[in-house]
Each structure stands twice: as C-alpha cells, then as structure tokens.
Design a protein around this motif. Structure first.
Motif, PDB file in Angstrom:
ATOM      1  N   GLU A  18       0.808  -1.420  -0.119  1.00 12.88           N
ATOM      2  CA  GLU A  18       0.224  -0.067   0.529  1.00 12.88           C
ATOM      3  C   GLU A  18       0.776   1.066   0.320  1.00 12.88           C
ATOM      4  N   PRO A  19       0.586   1.770  -0.804  1.00 13.50           N
ATOM      5  CA  PRO A  19       2.026   3.745  -1.144  1.00 13.50           C
ATOM      6  C   PRO A  19       0.903   4.020  -0.235  1.00 13.50           C
ATOM      7  N   SER A  20       2.650   4.630   0.521  1.00  8.64           N
ATOM      8  CA  SER A  20       2.312   5.464   1.779  1.00  8.64           C
ATOM      9  C   SER A  20       2.283   7.482   1.291  1.00  8.64           C
ATOM     10  N   PRO A  21       1.728   8.445   1.736  1.00  5.10           N
ATOM     11  CA  PRO A  21       1.596   9.482   1.048  1.00  5.10           C
ATOM     12  C   PRO A  21       2.437  10.182   1.789  1.00  5.10           C
ATOM     13  N   LYS A  22       3.309   9.731   2.321  1.00  6.63           N
ATOM     14  CA  LYS A  22       4.763  10.513   2.876  1.00  6.63           C
ATOM     15  C   LYS A  22       5.809   9.420   2.188  1.00  6.63           C
ATOM     16  N   VAL A  23       5.657   8.601   0.979  1.00  5.86           N
ATOM     17  CA  VAL A  23       6.865   7.865   0.495  1.00  5.86           C
ATOM     18  C   VAL A  23       6.748   7.887  -0.990  1.00  5.86           C
ATOM     19  N   ALA A  24       8.252   8.951  -1.479  1.00  2.00           N
ATOM     20  CA  ALA A  24       7.636   9.055  -3.011  1.00  2.00           C
ATOM     21  C   ALA A  24       7.837   7.904  -4.171  1.00  2.00           C
ATOM     22  N   ARG A  25       8.208   6.839  -3.529  1.00  3.39           N
ATOM     23  CA  ARG A  25       8.802   5.756  -4.151  1.00  3.39           C
ATOM     24  C   ARG A  25       7.955   4.709  -3.409  1.00  3.39           C
ATOM     25  N   SER A  26       8.240   3.370  -4.084  1.00  3.57           N
ATOM     26  CA  SER A  26       7.710   2.220  -3.768  1.00  3.57           C
ATOM     27  C   SER A  26       6.357   2.201  -4.242  1.00  3.57           C
TER      28      SER A  26
END
Length: 141
Positions: A98-106
């Motif tokens: 699940e992508p996190s809004p705090k992480v720009a990648r993954s």
C-alpha cells in the motif's frame, strides 16, 4: 536482442523478443526502447503502448533495485495477448505494498497491478521471473 515473427493465418500476430539487460541504470531505457519497437511493429499505439512501456520501466527498475541484478527481458505476443517477463538474480519475492503519501517511491507494482490484466512471479534457477500480461488491440503487424 533476438526477435522472431511467425507468419499466421488470419489476423493473429505473433512476436517474441529476448533481450539481455545490463546490470546498471540504463536497463529500463534499453528495455523500453526494445519493447516500443516491437509494439510499433505490431501496430500497437496510444494508451496501450504507454501502459506496457510504463510497466516495462517499473519491472526492470525493480529488477535492478530489488532483484540484485537484472538478467533479461522477454516479450511474447500472440494475438491480442502480450506477456512481459523480467528475469533477475534476486530471491526477494515481489510484494504489492500500500503506497504511503509520505513515501515518494514504492509504487511500481501498484502501477503494474493497475495497468496489466494479470501479473505475478515465479522462482527459477538463479533467481525469479516477474511477469505481466496485457490485452492489446492490434491493428495489424
């Protein structure tokens, strides 16, 4: 790069490509260029081409960043079914996160999941294969 196109009776197009990938940051661009050439030859354009090219970039980038070393890309198109396979020497299993809004990648596998008809992985001698299947509208070879 090895390319073969098999003649067929009727509107079914068949193409196969096997491409060795360098173990450096140029691998995604080299893979995209080869895939674009095949898709253009098959008459695939527009959004369908863009989707496959983005998935190609994501799978090859993942092989480079998480798979220890990319090995090769295979592309097989029979009729309107295109299968993209990326081989790498890694043992880490790809996981849909699940992508996190705090992480720009993954978000790579999230993109592949959204764009492809199906995707998955298989372990093989020396590493694994991550694959994605696309259904394409073909407009002639």
């Amino acid at each position: 790069m090895t390319t073969s196109r098999l003649p067929s009776a009727g509107p079914v197009s068949t193409a196969a490509v096997s491409l060795r990938l360098p173990a450096d940051v140029t691998a995604p661009a080299i893979a995209r260029h080869a895939v674009r050439d095949v898709l253009t030859g098959l008459g695939v354009h527009g959004q369908s081409m863009d989707d496959v090219l983005l998935a190609t970039s994501e799978l090859v980038t993942n092989a480079f960043e998480h798979g220890e070393q990319p090995d090769r890309l295979e592309l097989q198109c029979t009729g309107e079914r295109l299968t993209l396979r990326v081989f790498d020497s890694g043992t880490e299993v790809p996981r849909l996160k699940e992508p996190s809004p705090k992480v720009a990648r993954s978000r790579g596998l999230q993109l592949v999941h959204a764009l492809a008809e199906d995707w998955g992985y298989e372990r093989c001698p020396g590493g694994k294969i991550v694959w994605a299947v696309f259904l394409l509208p073909l407009h002639g070879p």
